[in-house]
Design a protein around this motif. Structure first.
Motif, short mmCIF file in Angstrom:
data_model
loop_
_atom_site.label_atom_id
_atom_site.label_comp_id
_atom_site.label_asym_id
_atom_site.label_seq_id
_atom_site.Cartn_x
_atom_site.Cartn_y
_atom_site.Cartn_z
N GLU A 171 0.83 -1.20 0.00
CA GLU A 171 0.00 0.00 0.00
C GLU A 171 0.86 1.26 0.00
O GLU A 171 0.54 2.26 -0.66
CB GLU A 171 -0.94 0.00 1.21
N LYS A 172 1.99 1.22 0.71
CA LYS A 172 2.90 2.37 0.71
C LYS A 172 3.53 2.56 -0.67
O LYS A 172 3.69 3.69 -1.14
CB LYS A 172 3.97 2.18 1.78
N ILE A 173 3.89 1.46 -1.32
CA ILE A 173 4.44 1.54 -2.66
C ILE A 173 3.40 2.08 -3.63
O ILE A 173 3.69 2.91 -4.50
CB ILE A 173 4.97 0.17 -3.12
N ARG A 174 2.17 1.61 -3.49
CA ARG A 174 1.10 2.10 -4.35
C ARG A 174 0.91 3.61 -4.18
O ARG A 174 0.72 4.34 -5.17
CB ARG A 174 -0.21 1.37 -4.03
N LEU A 175 0.95 4.08 -2.95
CA LEU A 175 0.80 5.51 -2.71
C LEU A 175 1.97 6.31 -3.29
O LEU A 175 1.79 7.38 -3.86
CB LEU A 175 0.68 5.78 -1.20
N ALA B 30 13.62 18.50 -14.56
CA ALA B 30 13.93 17.65 -13.41
C ALA B 30 13.53 18.33 -12.10
O ALA B 30 12.93 17.70 -11.22
CB ALA B 30 15.42 17.32 -13.40
N THR B 31 13.85 19.61 -12.00
CA THR B 31 13.51 20.36 -10.77
C THR B 31 12.01 20.44 -10.57
O THR B 31 11.50 20.26 -9.46
CB THR B 31 14.11 21.78 -10.83
N GLU B 32 11.28 20.68 -11.65
CA GLU B 32 9.82 20.78 -11.57
C GLU B 32 9.21 19.44 -11.18
O GLU B 32 8.26 19.39 -10.36
CB GLU B 32 9.26 21.26 -12.90
N LEU B 33 9.73 18.35 -11.73
CA LEU B 33 9.22 17.03 -11.36
C LEU B 33 9.41 16.77 -9.87
O LEU B 33 8.50 16.25 -9.20
CB LEU B 33 9.95 15.95 -12.17
N GLU B 34 10.58 17.10 -9.37
CA GLU B 34 10.85 16.87 -7.94
C GLU B 34 9.94 17.74 -7.08
O GLU B 34 9.45 17.28 -6.04
CB GLU B 34 12.33 17.14 -7.66
N TYR B 35 9.72 18.97 -7.50
CA TYR B 35 8.79 19.85 -6.77
C TYR B 35 7.38 19.24 -6.76
O TYR B 35 6.71 19.21 -5.72
CB TYR B 35 8.77 21.24 -7.40
N LEU B 36 6.93 18.77 -7.92
CA LEU B 36 5.58 18.22 -8.02
C LEU B 36 5.41 16.99 -7.14
O LEU B 36 4.37 16.81 -6.49
CB LEU B 36 5.26 17.88 -9.47
N MET B 37 6.43 16.13 -7.11
CA MET B 37 6.33 14.94 -6.24
C MET B 37 6.22 15.35 -4.78
O MET B 37 5.43 14.78 -4.02
CB MET B 37 7.51 14.01 -6.49
N LYS B 38 7.00 16.34 -4.37
CA LYS B 38 6.90 16.84 -2.99
C LYS B 38 5.52 17.46 -2.75
O LYS B 38 4.89 17.27 -1.70
CB LYS B 38 8.00 17.86 -2.71
N LYS B 39 5.05 18.20 -3.72
CA LYS B 39 3.74 18.86 -3.62
C LYS B 39 2.63 17.84 -3.40
O LYS B 39 1.69 18.08 -2.62
CB LYS B 39 3.48 19.66 -4.90
N TYR B 40 2.73 16.70 -4.07
CA TYR B 40 1.67 15.71 -3.99
C TYR B 40 1.89 14.68 -2.88
O TYR B 40 1.16 13.70 -2.81
CB TYR B 40 1.50 15.02 -5.34
N GLY B 41 2.89 14.90 -2.02
CA GLY B 41 2.98 14.09 -0.82
C GLY B 41 4.21 13.24 -0.65
O GLY B 41 4.30 12.47 0.32
N PHE C 294 12.00 8.83 -12.86
CA PHE C 294 11.86 9.52 -11.58
C PHE C 294 11.01 8.68 -10.62
O PHE C 294 10.37 7.71 -11.03
CB PHE C 294 11.24 10.90 -11.78
N GLY C 295 11.05 9.04 -9.35
CA GLY C 295 10.28 8.29 -8.36
C GLY C 295 10.14 9.05 -7.07
O GLY C 295 10.91 9.96 -6.77
N ALA C 296 9.14 8.66 -6.30
CA ALA C 296 8.83 9.29 -5.01
C ALA C 296 9.00 8.28 -3.89
O ALA C 296 8.87 7.07 -4.09
CB ALA C 296 7.40 9.83 -5.01
N VAL C 297 9.29 8.77 -2.70
CA VAL C 297 9.35 7.94 -1.50
C VAL C 297 8.19 8.31 -0.59
O VAL C 297 7.97 9.49 -0.29
CB VAL C 297 10.68 8.14 -0.74
N TYR C 298 7.44 7.29 -0.17
CA TYR C 298 6.34 7.49 0.78
C TYR C 298 6.55 6.57 1.96
O TYR C 298 6.55 5.34 1.82
CB TYR C 298 4.98 7.21 0.12
#
Length: 350
Positions: free
Chosen positions: A131-135, A161-172, A210-214
């Motif tokens: 579930e954490k990976i899905r999020l 690249a900078t905008e992508l990283e900002y967006l990932m942070k923005k979305y959680g 790219f990828g996000a950590v939750y």
């Protein structure tokens, strides 16, 4: 933790030093400390920075305040009355020698089999981990959808690249999974190209990895989009990679060899005349680390298991021209697979 305890007898203790394994088995993240596991009990040692939080958050283990690594480790192992201590083989040689010196009164071993079992345990995700990976992946999907409005002629790779990283942070996102790849034009022929001052031009491919950590768990995706138009050659390469990627995804199922999944993607690309331009493995496991077991490569004959989360990411890279990679995250289910990545992967022309 219960599964780990079943691997040892009452004369053996496991000493976990690396942050990722400490977190996996105790449920608590810290930059320093150690975890001792016996077949009946587990104890996490953390210093004063983490002690109060660990008492609240650590799971299935007791928590002790770490004041002196050498003294407390030796004292605690003596109290356990065990005959040997097994340590991870992911630690440095220097750390291993230090531990052997501290525990000179007992057998200390970097046990290969225990390490294999730890890797396997971590590769099979629980429902909570999944579930954490899905999020994490849902955050990444949102960022991709938004970045399509940002990419245009004249925008630099670094800014994408900078905008992508900002967006990932923005979305959680708690943080990013790895250094974001956002490259354009001829630079897309480099699988791990570094974003620079190069600006997007009409007729370019733009590849983003790219990828996000939750809550400690990673996502990983790649999309290649076009700006303005594509040549027939670009479209042919893109569709070849897409066909290879989609067929490899549908080949995923429990009991299937990892090498067979790689072979599905690789054979399609090879039959299309681009075999020499597919220069890496088809994918890898993802979890608390961005690269985990199982590796989806031609040399890995391990069978996929229910609970594995893997990437499927074939690519074609033509030096000094362009490259294409498409990557999804896939969950191995009892009946086959579930594609966690929801972002569109048909050719997008902005």
């Amino acid at each position: 933790m219960k599964r780990l305890r079943k691997l040892i007898d009452n004369k053996t203790a496991i000493l976990l030093i690396t942050p990722v394994n400490r977190r996996y088995f105790s449920g608590f993240e810290s930059s320093d400390g150690f975890l001792i596991v016996t077949n009946e009990h587990s104890t996490l040692f953390v210093d004063g920075r983490y002690y109060e939080a660990a008492q609240r958050e650590a799971e299935d283990c007791s928590v002790e305040l770490l004041r002196d690594f050498s003294d407390q480790l030796a004292e605690f192992i003596r109290q356990l009355s065990v005959e040997r201590v097994l340590v991870e083989n992911q630690i440095t040689v220097a750390m291993f020698e230090k531990i052997k010196k501290i525990l000179c009164f007992i057998e200390v071993e970097a046990d290969t089999e225990i390490n294999k079992q730890i890797i396997r345990l971590r590769s099979v995700k629980s429902e909570r981990e999944f579930e954490k990976i899905r999020l994490a992946q849902s955050i990444t999907d949102k960022a991709f959808q938004e970045i399509l409005n940002y990419i245009k002629v004249g925008v630099s790779e670094k800014s994408i690249a900078t905008e992508l990283e900002y967006l990932m942070k923005k979305y959680g996102a708690d943080e990013i999974s790895f250094k974001t790849i956002a490259i354009s034009g001829k630079n897309t022929s480099m699988p791990h190209g570094v974003p620079g001052a190069t600006t997007v031009k009409h007729g370019d491919f733009v590849t983003m990895d790219f990828g996000a950590v939750y809550d400690g768990y990673h996502s990983d995706m790649t999309r290649t989009v076009a700006v303005g138009c594509v040549s027939d050659r670009m479209a042919d390469v893109y569709n070849t990679v897409l066909t290879a990627q989609m067929n490899a995804v549908t080949a995923v199922a429990p009991g299937v060899l990892a090498s067979n999944v790689d072979a599905v993607a690789r054979s399609i690309i090879t039959d299309s005349g681009y075999g020499d331009n597919f220069t890496h493995s088809t994918g890898h496991g993802v979890g608390l680390e961005i690269h985990e077991s199982p590796n989806i490569s031609r040399i890995n004959n391990d069978k996929l298991e229910v609970g594995n989360v893997i990437t499927i990411e074939p690519g074609i890279y033509i030096e000094s021209e362009f490259g294409v990679r498409i990557e999804d995250m896939v969950f191995v289910t009892e009946t086959g697979f579930e594609c966690i990545t929801k972002a569109d992967k048909q050719l997008i022309i902005i």
